[in-house]
Motif scaffolding. Structure first.
Motif, mmCIF file in Angstrom:
data_model
loop_
_atom_site.group_PDB
_atom_site.id
_atom_site.type_symbol
_atom_site.label_atom_id
_atom_site.label_comp_id
_atom_site.label_asym_id
_atom_site.label_seq_id
_atom_site.Cartn_x
_atom_site.Cartn_y
_atom_site.Cartn_z
ATOM 1 N N LEU A 32 0.791 -1.223 0.000
ATOM 2 C CA LEU A 32 0.000 0.000 0.000
ATOM 3 C C LEU A 32 0.825 1.275 0.000
ATOM 4 O O LEU A 32 0.400 2.293 -0.553
ATOM 5 C CB LEU A 32 -0.962 -0.001 1.199
ATOM 6 N N MET A 75 -7.733 2.450 -0.453
ATOM 7 C CA MET A 75 -7.548 1.049 -0.812
ATOM 8 C C MET A 75 -8.454 0.637 -1.968
ATOM 9 O O MET A 75 -8.029 -0.101 -2.860
ATOM 10 C CB MET A 75 -7.771 0.156 0.409
ATOM 11 N N ALA A 78 -7.049 1.862 -5.127
ATOM 12 C CA ALA A 78 -5.879 1.070 -5.504
ATOM 13 C C ALA A 78 -6.306 -0.220 -6.202
ATOM 14 O O ALA A 78 -5.693 -0.637 -7.193
ATOM 15 C CB ALA A 78 -5.045 0.751 -4.269
ATOM 16 N N VAL A 79 -7.368 -0.848 -5.701
ATOM 17 C CA VAL A 79 -7.880 -2.067 -6.324
ATOM 18 C C VAL A 79 -8.402 -1.775 -7.728
ATOM 19 O O VAL A 79 -8.160 -2.541 -8.674
ATOM 20 C CB VAL A 79 -8.978 -2.698 -5.448
ATOM 21 N N THR A 101 0.177 -4.772 4.475
ATOM 22 C CA THR A 101 -0.910 -3.974 3.909
ATOM 23 C C THR A 101 -1.240 -4.409 2.486
ATOM 24 O O THR A 101 -2.354 -4.179 2.011
ATOM 25 C CB THR A 101 -0.577 -2.467 3.902
ATOM 26 N N LEU A 105 -5.037 -5.162 1.007
ATOM 27 C CA LEU A 105 -5.472 -4.754 -0.323
ATOM 28 C C LEU A 105 -6.017 -5.956 -1.096
ATOM 29 O O LEU A 105 -7.028 -5.866 -1.797
ATOM 30 C CB LEU A 105 -4.296 -4.124 -1.061
ATOM 31 N N TYR A 109 -9.592 -6.636 -2.930
ATOM 32 C CA TYR A 109 -9.581 -7.079 -4.329
ATOM 33 C C TYR A 109 -10.503 -8.297 -4.483
ATOM 34 O O TYR A 109 -11.346 -8.376 -5.387
ATOM 35 C CB TYR A 109 -8.150 -7.431 -4.723
#
Length: 278
Positions: A32, A75, A78-79, A101, A105, A109
């Motif tokens: 992360l 998060m 980010a996915v 981290t 994540l 996902y």
């Protein structure tokens, strides 16, 4: 140790810096708030002998695109970025592997995009905020090393540290998370180096306060392989056991002579386990 191939990948959500190594089925790896480079990553290297590994610098890290809005450091964003990267490389599915981290994540996902995941590898991680769970966690105020760990994290955010100072601070920080701290130099002997993204770490420090996906883990339809050190001080082993109980398709492997880095502390057994589950 050979360098990783650097590639800038244009996706529907922006441009991202990705480092690639190995051949075989695709495995995506990220963290992360780590900033990777062509020297690679100790965790990601575990998979390179049997898989083609994509080591991703997330938004605002390295040469990847900067965020236009604060929420792009979250998060879930980010996915979404990882999914765009998968599509850009043309894979129908891939395995995602995350340590610490990165594992958190990975769970998000799996909750939202299981269909596109062949499997998940979650190492030394948690499905919820971990610092308040137990004084065994080094981020808990009752832990004897809490204050020093907090100080080290703040120091490592500084961009103007000399290489020597950064390495020394990083070494001290990591030693707290080793079952045998005296083995640090032997375990981290490769020329692999990375940085911490202060912006991403600061955002995570707020987001983790409300992080809890335990009630959504039943949505993860892909196989999940949970690996954890028995003596993990960052994400205590109880949190891995909790994940195993809540995930519908999960296996768990506990490494008895490891803290937060079983892929280094019990490397041969860890690689053997990964090869078996994948």
């Amino acid at each position: 140790m050979s360098k990783w191939l650097r590639q800038m990948v244009t996706t529907s959500r922006g441009v991202f810096e990705v480092f690639i190594k190995g051949e075989g089925e695709p495995v995506c790896v990220t963290h992360l708030y780590s900033e990777f480079n062509d020297s690679g990553d100790y965790f990601a290297d575990v998979f390179t002998s049997t898989n083609k590994v994509f080591l991703v610098n997330l938004r605002d890290v390295g040469s990847s695109d900067k965020p236009k809005f604060p929420h792009e450091l979250s998060m879930i964003d980010a996915v979404l970025d990882l999914e765009a990267i998968r599509q850009a490389f043309g894979y129908d599915k891939w395995t995602f592997a995350g340590h610490s981290t990165g594992g958190m994540l990975g769970l998000i996902y799996g909750i939202h995009f299981s269909y596109y995941l062949k499997s998940l590898v979650v190492v030394g991680s948690s499905a919820r905020e971990y610092s308040s769970t137990s004084p065994k966690c080094i981020y808990n105020e009752e832990h004897p090393n809490y204050k020093r760990m907090q100080a080290l994290m703040e120091l490592l955010k500084k961009p103007d540290l000399t290489k020597e100072v950064r390495l020394q601070l990083s070494k001290e920080r990591t030693q707290f998370s080793l079952y045998h701290p005296e083995n640090y130099d032997e375990l981290f002997s490769c020329n692999i180096h990375k940085k911490i993204s202060a912006n991403r770490l600061n955002f995570f420090g707020r987001e983790v306060l409300i992080y809890d996906v335990t009630r959504q883990l039943d949505k993860v339809e892909t196989p999940v392989h949970i690996l954890c050190g028995r003596h993990d001080v960052q994400c205590p082993v109880e949190l891995s056991i909790e994940m195993k109980e809540l995930l519908p398709h999960a296996s768990i492997h506990i490494f008895e002579q490891s803290n937060h880095y079983p892929f280094l502390e019990e490397k041969e057994l860890f690689i053997q386990t990964i090869n078996e589950v994948l």
